[in-house]
Design a protein around this motif. Structure first.
Motif, PDB file in Angstrom:
ATOM      1  N   LEU A  54     -26.005 -67.487  62.967  1.00 46.77           N
ATOM      2  CA  LEU A  54     -26.460 -68.487  64.363  1.00 46.77           C
ATOM      3  C   LEU A  54     -27.507 -68.391  65.147  1.00 46.77           C
ATOM      4  CD1 LEU A  54     -25.001 -69.717  66.967  1.00 46.77           C
ATOM      5  CD2 LEU A  54     -23.889 -67.272  67.200  1.00 46.77           C
ATOM      6  N   GLU A  55     -28.405 -66.692  64.532  1.00 48.91           N
ATOM      7  CA  GLU A  55     -29.785 -66.830  64.383  1.00 48.91           C
ATOM      8  C   GLU A  55     -30.537 -68.081  63.799  1.00 48.91           C
ATOM      9  OE1 GLU A  55     -31.438 -62.843  63.530  1.00 48.91           O
ATOM     10  OE2 GLU A  55     -28.983 -62.090  64.372  1.00 48.91           O
ATOM     11  N   TYR A  56     -30.273 -68.120  62.583  1.00 50.11           N
ATOM     12  CA  TYR A  56     -31.064 -69.685  62.173  1.00 50.11           C
ATOM     13  C   TYR A  56     -30.851 -70.742  63.194  1.00 50.11           C
ATOM     14  CZ  TYR A  56     -32.461 -71.624  58.167  1.00 50.11           C
ATOM     15  OH  TYR A  56     -33.287 -72.373  57.445  1.00 50.11           O
ATOM     16  N   LEU A  57     -29.837 -70.338  63.489  1.00 51.50           N
ATOM     17  CA  LEU A  57     -29.209 -72.236  63.912  1.00 51.50           C
ATOM     18  C   LEU A  57     -30.107 -72.344  64.848  1.00 51.50           C
ATOM     19  CD1 LEU A  57     -25.379 -72.581  63.521  1.00 51.50           C
ATOM     20  CD2 LEU A  57     -27.491 -73.396  62.188  1.00 51.50           C
ATOM     21  N   CYS A  58     -30.300 -71.109  65.513  1.00 48.46           N
ATOM     22  CA  CYS A  58     -31.316 -70.721  67.175  1.00 48.46           C
ATOM     23  C   CYS A  58     -32.642 -71.386  67.325  1.00 48.46           C
ATOM     24  CB  CYS A  58     -31.040 -70.260  67.459  1.00 48.46           C
ATOM     25  SG  CYS A  58     -29.509 -69.641  68.865  1.00 48.46           S
ATOM     26  N   LEU A  59     -33.163 -71.187  65.432  1.00 48.36           N
ATOM     27  CA  LEU A  59     -34.670 -71.961  65.317  1.00 48.36           C
ATOM     28  C   LEU A  59     -34.879 -73.197  65.671  1.00 48.36           C
ATOM     29  CD1 LEU A  59     -35.402 -69.077  63.186  1.00 48.36           C
ATOM     30  CD2 LEU A  59     -35.186 -68.564  65.364  1.00 48.36           C
ATOM     31  N   GLY A  60     -35.682 -73.575  66.186  1.00 42.32           N
ATOM     32  CA  GLY A  60     -36.550 -74.629  65.778  1.00 42.32           C
ATOM     33  C   GLY A  60     -37.273 -75.056  64.926  1.00 42.32           C
ATOM     34  N   THR A  61     -37.370 -76.597  64.436  1.00 40.42           N
ATOM     35  CA  THR A  61     -37.734 -76.834  62.584  1.00 40.42           C
ATOM     36  C   THR A  61     -39.317 -76.479  62.584  1.00 40.42           C
ATOM     37  OG1 THR A  61     -36.334 -78.818  63.209  1.00 40.42           O
ATOM     38  CG2 THR A  61     -38.590 -79.029  61.876  1.00 40.42           C
ATOM     39  N   ASP A  62     -40.217 -76.550  64.030  1.00 34.39           N
ATOM     40  CA  ASP A  62     -41.447 -76.055  63.529  1.00 34.39           C
ATOM     41  C   ASP A  62     -41.376 -74.824  63.060  1.00 34.39           C
ATOM     42  OD1 ASP A  62     -42.331 -78.392  63.430  1.00 34.39           O
ATOM     43  OD2 ASP A  62     -43.139 -78.642  65.165  1.00 34.39           O
ATOM     44  N   PHE A  63     -40.758 -73.647  64.183  1.00 33.71           N
ATOM     45  CA  PHE A  63     -40.862 -72.508  63.884  1.00 33.71           C
ATOM     46  C   PHE A  63     -40.128 -72.303  62.322  1.00 33.71           C
ATOM     47  CE2 PHE A  63     -39.974 -67.818  65.970  1.00 33.71           C
ATOM     48  CZ  PHE A  63     -39.745 -67.182  65.555  1.00 33.71           C
ATOM     49  N   LYS A  64     -39.250 -73.027  61.719  1.00 34.76           N
ATOM     50  CA  LYS A  64     -39.135 -72.798  60.502  1.00 34.76           C
ATOM     51  C   LYS A  64     -40.346 -73.067  59.444  1.00 34.76           C
ATOM     52  CE  LYS A  64     -33.965 -73.106  61.240  1.00 34.76           C
ATOM     53  NZ  LYS A  64     -32.677 -74.090  61.452  1.00 34.76           N
ATOM     54  N   ARG A  65     -40.651 -74.332  59.685  1.00 32.28           N
ATOM     55  CA  ARG A  65     -41.756 -74.402  58.921  1.00 32.28           C
ATOM     56  C   ARG A  65     -42.686 -73.577  59.071  1.00 32.28           C
ATOM     57  NH1 ARG A  65     -41.650 -80.612  60.806  1.00 32.28           N
ATOM     58  NH2 ARG A  65     -40.400 -80.951  59.759  1.00 32.28           N
ATOM     59  N   ARG A  66     -43.404 -72.946  59.980  1.00 33.96           N
ATOM     60  CA  ARG A  66     -44.716 -71.699  59.922  1.00 33.96           C
ATOM     61  C   ARG A  66     -43.842 -70.269  58.841  1.00 33.96           C
ATOM     62  NH1 ARG A  66     -44.642 -73.273  65.731  1.00 33.96           N
ATOM     63  NH2 ARG A  66     -43.551 -71.579  66.495  1.00 33.96           N
ATOM     64  N   LEU A  67     -42.743 -70.232  59.066  1.00 32.03           N
ATOM     65  CA  LEU A  67     -42.248 -68.848  58.620  1.00 32.03           C
ATOM     66  C   LEU A  67     -42.054 -69.696  56.877  1.00 32.03           C
ATOM     67  CD1 LEU A  67     -39.075 -67.513  60.026  1.00 32.03           C
ATOM     68  CD2 LEU A  67     -41.077 -67.092  60.252  1.00 32.03           C
ATOM     69  N   ALA A  68     -41.630 -70.558  56.539  1.00 29.25           N
ATOM     70  CA  ALA A  68     -41.550 -71.146  54.835  1.00 29.25           C
ATOM     71  C   ALA A  68     -43.102 -71.129  54.450  1.00 29.25           C
ATOM     72  CB  ALA A  68     -41.468 -72.601  54.834  1.00 29.25           C
TER      73      ALA A  68
END
Length: 203
Positions: A54-68
């Motif tokens: 559920l935490e992961y679902l709260c994160l935006g696409t750009d946030f995930k891209r920066r982590l990637a």
């Protein structure tokens, strides 16, 4: 990296605080992403219940891209490992799950900053969460999501002769008759966690 590390501190402190109460039934019923405030409270519910997905679902696409970019790739499994390491390394804002929203700043049509405050026994902690609006569509076949994407709401929705018409791409090999559900909408997702500089001391 600063935003990601601060976010990890928020999660770590919350999970380390043994006296946090479990989410109430009302909190679970309110889980969703329709407003910035709802997304923030959903994130808090995820913290209280230790629900990484559920935490992961709260994160935006750009946030995930920066982590990637930092980690090489990010999936839910990768996030779980990243989360474990950062929880060990950054025990900072453990009371974040109890924070109250103190201010809502509309930065643009698509971006909002929430200023939240944590009231602890020793002192108050203030931090900000920036959220972005993401417009999306999803196609389901027999209850399974088969296709989805981000898209501008203005490109998805049209007003025609007094009716709202939503049009999404139909992937090759899939007929309209096979589609059991179409979802299209606007959701708010976490894009950054920010420290808030302390104001001037009271005289």
């Amino acid at each position: 990296m600063r935003a990601a590390l601060y976010a990890a501190g928020v999660w770590a402190w919350a999970l380390l605080a043994g006296c946090l109460a479990a989410p109430t039934p009302e909190a679970w019923l309110a889980v969703g992403f329709r407003t910035p405030e709802a997304t923030f409270r959903t994130f808090q519910t995820a913290l209280r219940s230790d629900q990484a997905q559920l935490e992961y679902l709260c994160l935006g696409t750009d946030f995930k891209r920066r982590l990637a970019r930092e980690l090489g790739s990010v999936s839910l499994l990768g996030y779980l490992e990243y989360r474990r390491e950062l929880f060990r390394a950054q025990p900072l804002l453990r009371w974040a799950a109890t924070a109250e929203i103190k201010e809502v700043q509309r930065l643009s049509e698509h971006r909002v900053r929430l200023v939240a405050e944590v009231d602890t026994w020793l002192h108050d902690e203030t931090f900000a969460v920036e959220l972005v609006r993401e417009d999306f569509w999803e196609l389901y076949v027999d209850g399974q999501r088969r296709h989805d994407d981000l898209a501008s709401w203005r490109g998805l929705a049209r007003e025609r002769e007094g009716a709202l018409s939503v049009s999404v791409p139909l992937p090759e090999g899939l007929s309209a008759a096979e589609v059991s559900e179409l979802r299209a909408g606007r959701e708010w997702k976490v894009d950054a966690f920010l420290e808030v500089a302390p104001g001037p001391a009271d005289p």
